[in-house]
Every structure is written in structure tokens, then in C-alpha cells.
Design a protein around this motif. Structure first.
Motif, short mmCIF file in Angstrom:
data_model
loop_
_atom_site.label_atom_id
_atom_site.label_comp_id
_atom_site.label_asym_id
_atom_site.label_seq_id
_atom_site.Cartn_x
_atom_site.Cartn_y
_atom_site.Cartn_z
N MET A 128 37.88 49.87 28.03
CA MET A 128 36.74 49.07 28.66
C MET A 128 37.31 47.84 29.02
O MET A 128 36.70 47.44 30.09
CB MET A 128 35.47 48.90 27.45
CG MET A 128 34.34 48.33 28.02
SD MET A 128 33.44 48.99 29.58
CE MET A 128 32.60 50.31 28.17
N GLU A 129 38.16 47.04 28.43
CA GLU A 129 38.95 45.77 28.73
C GLU A 129 39.50 46.13 30.47
O GLU A 129 39.32 45.53 31.25
CB GLU A 129 39.59 45.40 27.92
CG GLU A 129 40.13 43.96 28.42
CD GLU A 129 40.98 43.33 27.15
OE1 GLU A 129 41.27 42.08 27.46
OE2 GLU A 129 41.37 44.08 26.21
N LEU B 13 36.89 46.50 32.97
CA LEU B 13 36.37 45.13 33.55
C LEU B 13 37.39 44.40 34.39
O LEU B 13 37.04 44.13 35.26
CB LEU B 13 36.04 44.39 32.15
CG LEU B 13 35.63 43.05 32.53
CD1 LEU B 13 34.56 42.97 33.21
CD2 LEU B 13 35.68 42.25 31.16
N ARG C 102 36.64 43.31 38.25
CA ARG C 102 36.86 42.08 38.58
C ARG C 102 37.56 42.19 40.16
O ARG C 102 37.57 41.30 40.51
CB ARG C 102 37.49 41.25 37.76
CG ARG C 102 36.39 41.07 36.51
CD ARG C 102 37.12 39.87 35.41
NE ARG C 102 36.29 39.60 34.37
CZ ARG C 102 36.55 39.39 33.03
NH1 ARG C 102 38.00 39.30 32.88
NH2 ARG C 102 35.91 39.00 32.27
N LYS D 191 32.24 43.86 21.45
CA LYS D 191 33.14 43.65 22.79
C LYS D 191 33.19 44.78 23.86
O LYS D 191 33.02 44.15 24.95
CB LYS D 191 34.63 43.65 22.05
CG LYS D 191 35.74 43.71 23.52
CD LYS D 191 36.45 42.52 23.17
CE LYS D 191 37.74 42.35 24.16
NZ LYS D 191 37.12 42.24 25.57
N ASP E 246 31.93 43.74 27.39
CA ASP E 246 32.33 44.23 28.60
C ASP E 246 31.81 45.12 29.56
O ASP E 246 31.70 44.88 30.80
CB ASP E 246 33.78 44.72 28.12
CG ASP E 246 34.80 43.77 27.58
OD1 ASP E 246 34.82 42.48 27.74
OD2 ASP E 246 35.96 44.46 27.21
N ASP E 247 31.05 45.84 28.97
CA ASP E 247 29.93 46.86 30.05
C ASP E 247 29.21 46.06 30.48
O ASP E 247 28.84 46.36 31.69
CB ASP E 247 29.55 47.87 28.76
CG ASP E 247 28.47 49.10 29.67
OD1 ASP E 247 29.23 49.91 30.23
OD2 ASP E 247 27.40 49.00 29.27
N GLU F 158 29.27 43.14 31.64
CA GLU F 158 29.75 42.36 32.67
C GLU F 158 30.27 43.26 33.99
O GLU F 158 30.01 42.85 35.12
CB GLU F 158 31.19 41.51 32.23
CG GLU F 158 31.84 40.59 33.26
CD GLU F 158 32.77 39.72 32.89
OE1 GLU F 158 33.55 39.26 33.76
OE2 GLU F 158 32.68 39.39 31.83
N ILE F 159 30.60 44.72 33.69
CA ILE F 159 30.89 45.49 34.51
C ILE F 159 29.64 45.47 35.14
O ILE F 159 29.45 45.80 36.63
CB ILE F 159 31.57 46.76 34.00
CG1 ILE F 159 32.93 46.22 33.51
CG2 ILE F 159 31.61 47.87 35.01
CD1 ILE F 159 33.69 47.42 32.44
#
Length: 110
Positions: free
Chosen positions: A16-17, A20, A24, A73, A77-78, A80-81
Motif C-alpha cells: 500500500m505504501e 501511495l 504521488r 497505516k 495510505d488508502d 491518501e491514494i
């Protein structure tokens, strides 16, 4: 089995990180590729969780706290995506609408 579950959550969180980071960078194809691996990890998580329930195995308080931190976390992250994806999806929707609109209007003189 408990450690295997935590290890799988950690792998899912790393994927997931990476998604992200790719989001970005507007590398949406990479996001999609990573998402497939992430979804497979989630299937493993579900299987391990189910097996632990069937065997009445539970996580220690330390491992449960680690699992909760990893889930938080992943969710952050999800989120923010999704925030990064919204404007992209809006532009795509606008382009599709414009294309459909232009396809329906005949050229001048016809």
C-alpha cells in the motif's frame, strides 16, 4: 500462525505504501499493478484470520497492537491514494462526457 498473519499484514502495508508513492508520482499503471499484489495479500490475510478463528487462536496483546497499527497505516495510505485519484477520475469523466457530447452533435452543414 500469529506471526505469519502479522508478516502478511506488514507485506500488505508495504504494498500500500508503494502504491501511495506511485500515486504521488501519477504512475497509475504502477498503482494498478501493485494493487493486484495487494489484493492477493488480502486474500492471504482473510485465510489466516479465518484459520485462526477456527482454531481459536488469538493474537497476543503486543501482536494485536501491531496489527491495529498496520491496519491504521493501510487505511491512511488508502485514503491518501483516493484523494490523489479523485481529480484524475474527474478529468477522465469530463473527457468521456465531452467525447460523448461531440459524438452526438453533427458537424455544421450536415
Amino acid at each position: 500462525m500469529s506471526q505469519a498473519l502479522i508478516n502478511t499484514y506488514e507485506s500488505a502495508a508495504k504494498l500500500m505504501e508503494q502504491m501511495l508513492i506511485a500515486a504521488r508520482q501519477n504512475a497509475w499503471e504502477k498503482v494498478t499493478e501493485l494493487e493486484q499484489s495487494y489484493m492477493l495479500k488480502l486474500e492471504v490475510v482473510k485465510s489466516l484470520e479465518q484459520t485462526m478463528r477456527l482454531e481459536s487462536e488469538s493474537l497476543t496483546p503486543v501482536l494485536n497492537a501491531r496489527k491495529q497499527a498496520l491496519v491504521q497505516k493501510i487505511l491512511a495510505d488508502d485514503g491518501e491514494i483516493r484523494n490523489l485519484l479523485y481529480p484524475v477520475m474527474h478529468r477522465i469523466t469530463d473527457m468521456i462526457f465531452d467525447a460523448q457530447l461531440h459524438a452526438r452533435i453533427p458537424p455544421d452543414g450536415l
